[in-house]
Design a protein around this motif. Structure first.
Motif, PDB file in Angstrom:
ATOM      1  N   LYS A 220      -6.383  -1.822  62.026  1.00  0.00           N
ATOM      2  CA  LYS A 220      -7.208  -1.650  63.223  1.00  0.00           C
ATOM      3  C   LYS A 220      -6.371  -1.831  64.487  1.00  0.00           C
ATOM      4  O   LYS A 220      -6.506  -1.078  65.461  1.00  0.00           O
ATOM      5  CB  LYS A 220      -8.372  -2.642  63.207  1.00  0.00           C
ATOM      6  CG  LYS A 220      -9.344  -2.465  64.368  1.00  0.00           C
ATOM      7  CD  LYS A 220     -10.518  -3.434  64.248  1.00  0.00           C
ATOM      8  CE  LYS A 220     -11.479  -3.248  65.419  1.00  0.00           C
ATOM      9  NZ  LYS A 220     -12.628  -4.182  65.328  1.00  0.00           N
ATOM     10  N   GLU A 221      -5.500  -2.808  64.491  1.00  0.00           N
ATOM     11  CA  GLU A 221      -4.642  -3.065  65.646  1.00  0.00           C
ATOM     12  C   GLU A 221      -3.683  -1.902  65.878  1.00  0.00           C
ATOM     13  O   GLU A 221      -3.425  -1.506  67.018  1.00  0.00           O
ATOM     14  CB  GLU A 221      -3.860  -4.358  65.420  1.00  0.00           C
ATOM     15  CG  GLU A 221      -2.983  -4.767  66.592  1.00  0.00           C
ATOM     16  CD  GLU A 221      -2.263  -6.078  66.308  1.00  0.00           C
ATOM     17  OE1 GLU A 221      -1.021  -6.064  66.200  1.00  0.00           O
ATOM     18  OE2 GLU A 221      -2.961  -7.103  66.184  1.00  0.00           O
ATOM     19  N   ARG A 222      -3.153  -1.334  64.804  1.00  0.00           N
ATOM     20  CA  ARG A 222      -2.235  -0.197  64.939  1.00  0.00           C
ATOM     21  C   ARG A 222      -2.962   1.041  65.476  1.00  0.00           C
ATOM     22  O   ARG A 222      -2.426   1.772  66.317  1.00  0.00           O
ATOM     23  CB  ARG A 222      -1.584   0.123  63.594  1.00  0.00           C
ATOM     24  CG  ARG A 222      -0.458   1.160  63.701  1.00  0.00           C
ATOM     25  CD  ARG A 222       0.257   1.350  62.382  1.00  0.00           C
ATOM     26  NE  ARG A 222       1.350   2.309  62.497  1.00  0.00           N
ATOM     27  CZ  ARG A 222       2.603   2.011  62.848  1.00  0.00           C
ATOM     28  NH1 ARG A 222       2.922   0.751  63.145  1.00  0.00           N
ATOM     29  NH2 ARG A 222       3.528   2.942  62.910  1.00  0.00           N
ATOM     30  N   LEU A 223      -4.181   1.264  65.008  1.00  0.00           N
ATOM     31  CA  LEU A 223      -4.956   2.409  65.503  1.00  0.00           C
ATOM     32  C   LEU A 223      -5.286   2.245  66.984  1.00  0.00           C
ATOM     33  O   LEU A 223      -5.319   3.220  67.737  1.00  0.00           O
ATOM     34  CB  LEU A 223      -6.242   2.562  64.680  1.00  0.00           C
ATOM     35  CG  LEU A 223      -6.048   2.932  63.199  1.00  0.00           C
ATOM     36  CD1 LEU A 223      -7.392   3.003  62.496  1.00  0.00           C
ATOM     37  CD2 LEU A 223      -5.314   4.264  63.059  1.00  0.00           C
TER      38      LEU A 223
ATOM     39  N   LEU B 115       1.050   4.443  53.070  1.00  0.00           N
ATOM     40  CA  LEU B 115       1.813   3.461  53.852  1.00  0.00           C
ATOM     41  C   LEU B 115       0.884   2.517  54.624  1.00  0.00           C
ATOM     42  O   LEU B 115       1.232   1.364  54.870  1.00  0.00           O
ATOM     43  CB  LEU B 115       2.756   4.183  54.814  1.00  0.00           C
ATOM     44  CG  LEU B 115       3.942   4.904  54.152  1.00  0.00           C
ATOM     45  CD1 LEU B 115       4.667   5.781  55.163  1.00  0.00           C
ATOM     46  CD2 LEU B 115       4.910   3.893  53.540  1.00  0.00           C
ATOM     47  N   TYR B 116      -0.291   3.024  54.994  1.00  0.00           N
ATOM     48  CA  TYR B 116      -1.250   2.180  55.712  1.00  0.00           C
ATOM     49  C   TYR B 116      -1.786   1.046  54.831  1.00  0.00           C
ATOM     50  O   TYR B 116      -2.248   0.030  55.358  1.00  0.00           O
ATOM     51  CB  TYR B 116      -2.400   3.024  56.253  1.00  0.00           C
ATOM     52  CG  TYR B 116      -2.195   3.488  57.685  1.00  0.00           C
ATOM     53  CD1 TYR B 116      -0.929   3.868  58.134  1.00  0.00           C
ATOM     54  CD2 TYR B 116      -3.245   3.531  58.590  1.00  0.00           C
ATOM     55  CE1 TYR B 116      -0.728   4.288  59.435  1.00  0.00           C
ATOM     56  CE2 TYR B 116      -3.053   3.944  59.902  1.00  0.00           C
ATOM     57  CZ  TYR B 116      -1.798   4.323  60.317  1.00  0.00           C
ATOM     58  OH  TYR B 116      -1.594   4.731  61.607  1.00  0.00           O
ATOM     59  N   THR B 117      -1.755   1.214  53.545  1.00  0.00           N
ATOM     60  CA  THR B 117      -2.216   0.142  52.641  1.00  0.00           C
ATOM     61  C   THR B 117      -1.288  -1.067  52.697  1.00  0.00           C
ATOM     62  O   THR B 117      -1.652  -2.155  52.258  1.00  0.00           O
ATOM     63  CB  THR B 117      -2.315   0.654  51.195  1.00  0.00           C
ATOM     64  OG1 THR B 117      -1.010   1.027  50.726  1.00  0.00           O
ATOM     65  CG2 THR B 117      -3.251   1.841  51.089  1.00  0.00           C
ATOM     66  N   GLU B 118      -0.077  -0.864  53.223  1.00  0.00           N
ATOM     67  CA  GLU B 118       0.905  -1.946  53.300  1.00  0.00           C
ATOM     68  C   GLU B 118       0.877  -2.652  54.650  1.00  0.00           C
ATOM     69  O   GLU B 118       1.628  -3.597  54.872  1.00  0.00           O
ATOM     70  CB  GLU B 118       2.306  -1.388  53.032  1.00  0.00           C
ATOM     71  CG  GLU B 118       2.439  -0.676  51.690  1.00  0.00           C
ATOM     72  CD  GLU B 118       3.779   0.029  51.545  1.00  0.00           C
ATOM     73  OE1 GLU B 118       4.658  -0.182  52.416  1.00  0.00           O
ATOM     74  OE2 GLU B 118       3.958   0.784  50.567  1.00  0.00           O
ATOM     75  N   ILE B 119       0.020  -2.175  55.576  1.00  0.00           N
ATOM     76  CA  ILE B 119      -0.059  -2.768  56.914  1.00  0.00           C
ATOM     77  C   ILE B 119      -1.138  -3.843  56.930  1.00  0.00           C
ATOM     78  O   ILE B 119      -2.251  -3.633  56.443  1.00  0.00           O
ATOM     79  CB  ILE B 119      -0.369  -1.685  57.965  1.00  0.00           C
ATOM     80  CG1 ILE B 119       0.776  -0.670  58.040  1.00  0.00           C
ATOM     81  CG2 ILE B 119      -0.599  -2.307  59.341  1.00  0.00           C
ATOM     82  CD1 ILE B 119       0.515   0.484  58.978  1.00  0.00           C
TER      83      ILE B 119
END
Length: 306
Positions: free
Chosen positions: A286-289, A278-282
């Motif tokens: 870096k901002e989410r982490l 799912l992270y590949t679609e964000i």
């Protein structure tokens, strides 16, 4: 206040050693708590290794406090401590102290002694391919004989590590902790030292002071906190912060599947793969982490105005 080398050794060095012993025992019991079944050899090894080291170090603290005095030949005495035989160490202690251990406890001591002396090295030997893993087999045999049950290690139909088994293992190991720690306290009072003191935030505190040898209470606390967070109104700032980032679209095929991961995250890798996909679609990972750095950080209080 000044100490002689002997007093400093017993009061402080052995105090640290007591915490180390408790940490090993805690880690061993926790690894056993995480075992879902009895299929994997490495899980049995992890449990036996931590428990054998923890109990041995606790026994040696007792031996030092009981046997050592100003007439002791230090070099010979230290050489005598280079032993990994739990049975022999227990015999040394029993020469001076009454220890209330039953046949089950003595059997476990012998199992730990054999494991530490030979079984832990078996996989370095070629002949190990011709026989079942001895460490795991002997642990299973000990549990079967003690509880009068049969444990299957077949991949399909492997026996679950039930709470009854976890409770038994914890109670059995707890007996050693109680008996030996009581001896430590008695000897400290005799010698006027404070080796027995344990930091309240340490793993060893649970073992020696709280005398808790399974993790059922911690599981309940985790679930109570989760229930509180789900059902109650959360601080407005916290709610606003949570809403500032959208959730991932998890499959959510089984709610308890995800809740179980929160309690035993290093046992499940499927969810990790789902999150990574799912992270590949964000667009900006870096901002989410960075956003997640503040969740679970006790230095950040969402109850404050700012």
């Amino acid at each position: 206040m000044s100490f002689t080398p002997s007093e400093f050794w017993k009061n402080f060095r052995l105090g640290t050693e007591l915490s180390i012993s408790g940490n090993f025992i805690y880690n061993g019991l926790y690894s056993f708590d995480l075992m879902q079944h009895f299929y994997y050899e490495d899980e049995a090894f992890e449990f036996l290794y931590n428990i054998s080291v923890g109990i041995e170090r606790l026994q040696k603290i007792c031996v030092v406090l009981i046997e050592h005095n100003e007439r002791t030949n230090q070099e010979d005495f230290e050489v005598s401590l280079i032993s990994h035989n739990h049975d022999d160490l227990n015999i040394r202690i029993e020469k001076h102290k009454n220890i209330n251990l039953g046949k089950t406890h003595k059997k476990l001591l012998s199992l730990l002694a054999k494991f530490y002396k030979s079984s832990r090295y078996e996989m370095y030997q070629m002949q190990s391919v011709f026989q079942p893993n001895q460490a795991k087999s002997e642990l299973i045999r000990f549990i079967e004989e003690s509880l009068d049950i049969k444990i299957s290690t077949e991949m399909l139909g492997c026996s679950s590590n039930e709470f009854r088994i976890k409770k038994f293992i914890g109670k059995t190991i707890g007996k050693f902790c109680k008996e030996y720690y009581q001896i430590v306290k008695e000897e400290c009072h005799r010698l006027g030292i404070f080796t027995y003191e344990i930091a309240s935030e340490s793993k060893a505190f649970k073992i020696f002071m709280s005398e808790k040898y399974d993790f059922s209470e911690e599981r309940i606390i985790q679930k109570e906190i989760l229930k509180h967070l789900i059902q109650n109104d959360l601080p407005k700032n916290f709610k606003n912060y949570i809403d500032s980032e959208p959730p991932l679209e998890l499959e959510f095929c089984n709610v308890n599947y995800y809740i179980d991961y929160l309690f035993s995250f290093h046992k499940e890798y499927t969810i990790k793969g789902e999150i990574e996909e799912l992270y590949t679609e964000i667009d900006n990972v870096k901002e989410r982490l960075e956003y997640f750095k503040y969740l679970g950080n006790p230095d950040v209080r969402f109850e404050e105005e700012e």
